[in-house]
Design an enzyme around this catalytic site. Structure first.
Site, mmCIF file in Angstrom:
data_model
loop_
_atom_site.group_PDB
_atom_site.id
_atom_site.type_symbol
_atom_site.label_atom_id
_atom_site.label_comp_id
_atom_site.label_asym_id
_atom_site.label_seq_id
_atom_site.Cartn_x
_atom_site.Cartn_y
_atom_site.Cartn_z
ATOM 1 N N ASP A 159 -7.253 -1.089 3.979
ATOM 2 C CA ASP A 159 -6.386 -2.179 3.534
ATOM 3 C C ASP A 159 -6.788 -3.525 4.128
ATOM 4 O OD1 ASP A 159 -4.750 -0.351 2.162
ATOM 5 O OD2 ASP A 159 -3.603 0.072 3.977
ATOM 6 N N ASP A 179 0.867 -1.178 0.000
ATOM 7 C CA ASP A 179 0.000 0.000 0.000
ATOM 8 C C ASP A 179 0.904 1.229 0.000
ATOM 9 O OD1 ASP A 179 -2.338 1.734 0.584
ATOM 10 O OD2 ASP A 179 -1.324 1.936 2.517
#
Length: 808
Positions: A710, A509
């Site tokens: 996430d 990420d």
């Protein structure tokens, strides 16, 4: 008793609304949808389009079929059905999972039920008018499965840890049994004088005490194992609990019968040893598994349960024109008010107002987005600075709710070591039972007495008791977890040590992982001292995150910020203006300054474009008709990010992918790294999880992230690694968390896991090798039950010793 949400039976994957949604993640598509000449399908954003272009248009199952499967086998779920999550205590294998699911589905009014051993929860879709969830709880309680509201789990575990109570009780009485054996029975078995003379205590008294204490260990401490065996029989899926129970109870029953007929050669010690060894292993495994048990309830806590709805005839939403209603009462087209600091309750469209909306929880977008009338907003996002009036969307659902469902589907479908062991048990357990029966029959056929035949069959069961097999992974993992903790790495799942060494693709990420995750003034182009001080004087009156970054920059620089009266400040859609030290100052978007008659100098025009090219936001400061400086506000990459990427890639052995909800410009700098294979920008959370799933076609995937958005991707990956500076939800969804350290600890996760993985394989090789040798010897009558128990214990000790060795 439970956490309830509206069912997705009709508004889920198989609904008409979703049928017209994004072909990758299912989110609503704009009009017209995003498309590509070389890619079939319609998408909600360019991020989903680029992912499909790069990873292929993977075929998917029929949506209605998938929804039925996720619902736990229901053929049809009515529109008015509700869905609840119930925490279940006592599940410790895949067989328990199947039994709880099946039991729940037999209750009246329950359309579907799906238990998850990984989450220690059961998801029930039911008719609120006819279903009796308390009756379901009572039914499960009769088999030893306690149920409670997920939010109550943590407090209940602190006050009443059943597993710990079983271990403590079994340890006390187990030691008392072994004391009697050491002082009295073992010496007589080998023909030597007992350590302590019997005196007035006769053999019946001693054996009676041993029998009572062994009974406590077997039926109290061993209750979860016995229950697991019973459940496996009812479910028709023999598991390791069945084999352990047969070995322990066979030794107990044989010894009890021997005492009744006057024999003194008994095997109660075998029963105690089996129960304690397996219970300790289960206790350790339970502690590991529960680290992620509260994940769904934590994410659900971020959801909105009520909305401020305008009643018919309301004009400005004040006073009686607004009512608080449950989300289930909202209908498409209803107008709901969202005040600063509140979450948007459901997906919809802005009808009135303009405000900066923080979408970080839902999309991962680091920069708040300004929403105006006509713009779409997502349920679960936060209105930061001004109120909005939102028209409820067509399906009246929330993107955050969909994240909860997505996280459940991924996490509950995940398999681990215990699931593999239970699959092996379907072959191993029946094989051992057949061998024990054959050995018993062969001994009788060969002329042995019934007692001899019973001892041979009992010996086969005892020597094959899978203690070493059951301990092979947990003890190696325990050593690895201890070593990881000393390095600042918290391991929440044994899957880290199983899968990390085989990882082929590492997905990072961007926001908060490869970057710091906080808005800050990166640099100032122009008159820094005066511009920052003047901008901070005005930005103090704005709640926008960019304004906060400017004020913090002034504080960090020690600038002397002039005092400004609130009456002299005007907050615009794209900035602020006001009088500072007698001069009218404008701060904000370049267009705002142009509208206010401020001319941008060429050097500042260039700085604006440069900031946008790198994914940052230019904040222009001007007064007296011309611009004075450009404050470049953005999210700074972490200092070690490029070295970490290079170390993880291992010279090209692994692919590295950067995945972000930010814009293409914000992610551009990461494309230049030689070890980065792909960069996917503008990706919503549903598409993040789907991207990870598609990347798994390239091999084993590890995901590194830090945000709540996430969590589904972390759970979807074979291995999830979260930063300790991130959100609790991301940490709960991950298999490993880096605590108090920067991302330079990520390569250590890979090196440490490789060492533990080698140890696990060594332990398993020994455990299987032991059974391959010991079972045939027991079947041939070479071993007796006592030696079988010693061999089983020795095998377990060797596994313990190997696991305790240093990893260095």
């Amino acid at each position: 008793m439970s956490t309830t949400t509206r069912s997705r039976g009709s508004a889920g994957a198989g609904s008409d609304a979703d049928a017209e949604g994004c072909d990758l993640c299912g989110l609503p598509t704009p009009t017209p949808p995003v498309t590509g000449d070389d890619v079939s399908g319609e998408f909600c954003c360019r991020g989903c389009l680029e992912i499909t272009r790069a990873l292929g248009d993977a075929a998917s199952a029929d949506p209605e079929t998938v929804e039925r499967e996720l619902a736990g086998g229901a053929d049809e779920v009515p529109d008015d059905a509700e869905r609840t999550y119930m925490a279940v205590d006592g599940m410790h294998c895949a067989t328990c999972e199947a039994f709880v699911s099946g039991t729940a589905r037999t209750c009246e009014g329950v359309y579907a039920a799906e238990a998850s051993y990984a989450n220690d929860m059961v998801r029930v879709t039911y008719d609120p008018e006819t279903a009796d969830l308390d009756g379901l709880s009572g039914t499960l309680a009769r088999y030893g499965y306690g149920t409670r509201d997920p939010e109550e789990r943590e407090a209940a575990e602190r006050s009443d840890n059943q597993v710990a109570r079983f271990v403590i009780g079994g340890g006390v009485f187990g030691m008392m049994v072994m004391l009697w054996y050491v002082l009295f029975l073992y010496p007589t078995y080998v023909g030597v004088q007992p350590v302590v003379e019997l005196g007035v205590f006769d053999g019946i008294y001693i054996l009676g005490n041993i029998w009572v204490m062994t009974s406590i260990v077997l039926f109290y401490t061993g209750f979860p194992i016995l229950r697991g065996a019973l459940v496996s029989l009812r479910a028709g899926q023999p598991n390791m609990d069945l084999l352990v129970s047969l070995a322990a109870t066979s030794a107990y029953v044989y010894s009890t019968a021997a005492v009744l007929v006057g024999e003194t050669h008994v095997y109660f010690d075998v029963t105690v040893a089996i129960i304690l060894v397996v219970t300790l292993g289960n206790y350790y495994e339970d502690r590991i598994k529960r680290k992620a048990a509260g994940m769904l309830s934590d994410l659900a806590a971020s959801r909105v349960s009520e909305a401020r709805r305008r009643v018919e005839g309301g004009v400005d939403g004040a006073g009686d024109a607004v009512e608080m209603v449950a989300l289930d009462a909202l209908e498409p087209g209803d107008l709901v008010e969202v005040r600063p600091g509140e979450r948007v309750p459901v997906d919809g469209t802005v009808r009135e107002g303009t405000a900066a909306v923080d979408e970080a929880l839902v999309t991962g977008e680091s920069m708040p987005r300004t929403k105006r009338p006509g713009d779409d907003v997502l349920g679960g996002t936060v209105v930061t600075d001004r109120p909005l009036v939102v028209a409820v969307g067509e399906d009246a659902t929330s993107t955050l709710d969909r994240l909860v469902e997505l996280l459940w589907d991924i996490q509950s479908a995940r398999s681990g070591v215990q699931r593999l062991a239970d699959k092996l048990a379907t072959i191993f357990v029946p094989t051992v039972l057949v061998l024990a029966a054959v050995a018993f029959g062969w001994t009788l056929f060969s002329g042995g007495t019934p007692t001899d035949a019973l001892l041979v069959g009992l010996t086969v069961l005892i020597v094959s008791c899978p203690c070493a097999l059951g301990l092979a992974t947990p003890l190696a993992v325990a050593s690895g977890i201890k070593e990881a903790a000393s390095r600042g790495i918290v391991v929440a799942s044994e899957a880290v040590f199983e899968a990390v060494p085989d990882v082929d693709v590492v997905v990072f990420d961007k926001t908060g992982t490869l970057t710091d995750g906080d808005m800050a003034v990166l640099r100032v182009v122009g008159d820094e001292t005066a511009a920052v001080a003047a901008a901070a004087a005005l930005e103090r009156f704005s709640a926008h995150p960019l304004a906060t970054a400017v004020v913090e920059a002034a504080e960090d620089a020690g600038a002397s910020v002039p005092e400004v009266s609130a009456d002299d400040v005007t907050v615009h859609d794209r900035g602020v203006s006001g009088e500072v030290d007698g001069e009218r100052v404008v701060v904000g978007h370049p267009d705002l300054l142009r509208d206010e008659g401020v001319t941008l100098a060429p050097v500042h025009e260039t700085a604006v474009e440069a900031a946008r090219d790198e994914g940052a936001v230019p904040v222009v400061v001007g007064w007296a008709g011309r611009s004075r400086a450009v404050l470049v506000v953005g999210d700074e990459p972490r200092a070690a990010w490029d070295d970490v990427v290079a170390a993880v890639a291992e010279g090209g052995r692994r692919e590295v992918v950067v995945l972000t909800g930010d814009s293409e410009r914000a992610a551009r700098r990461f494309r230049d790294h030689p070890d980065v294979t792909d960069v996917f920008a503008g990706v919503p959370p549903e598409a993040k999880a789907e991207t990870v799933e598609r990347l798994r076609t390239r091999g084993t995937v590890a995901m590194v992230g830090d945000g709540s958005n996430d969590a589904p991707a972390l759970a979807a990956a074979d291995i999830g690694i979260a930063l300790g500076t991130g959100t609790d939800i991301a940490g709960d969804a991950a298999d490993a968390v880096l605590v108090g350290r920067a991302i330079d600890a990520i390569p250590e996760v890979f090196s440490l896991s490789a060492g533990v993985n080698r140890r696990i394989r060594g332990n398993l090789a020994w455990a299987f090798g032991y059974n391959a040798v010991a079972i045939p010897l027991a079947a041939l009558g070479v071993l007796n039950p006592l030696f079988a128990a010693v061999a089983m214990g020795t095998s377990s000790l060797l596994v313990v010793a190997n696991s305790a060795r240093s990893l260095d």
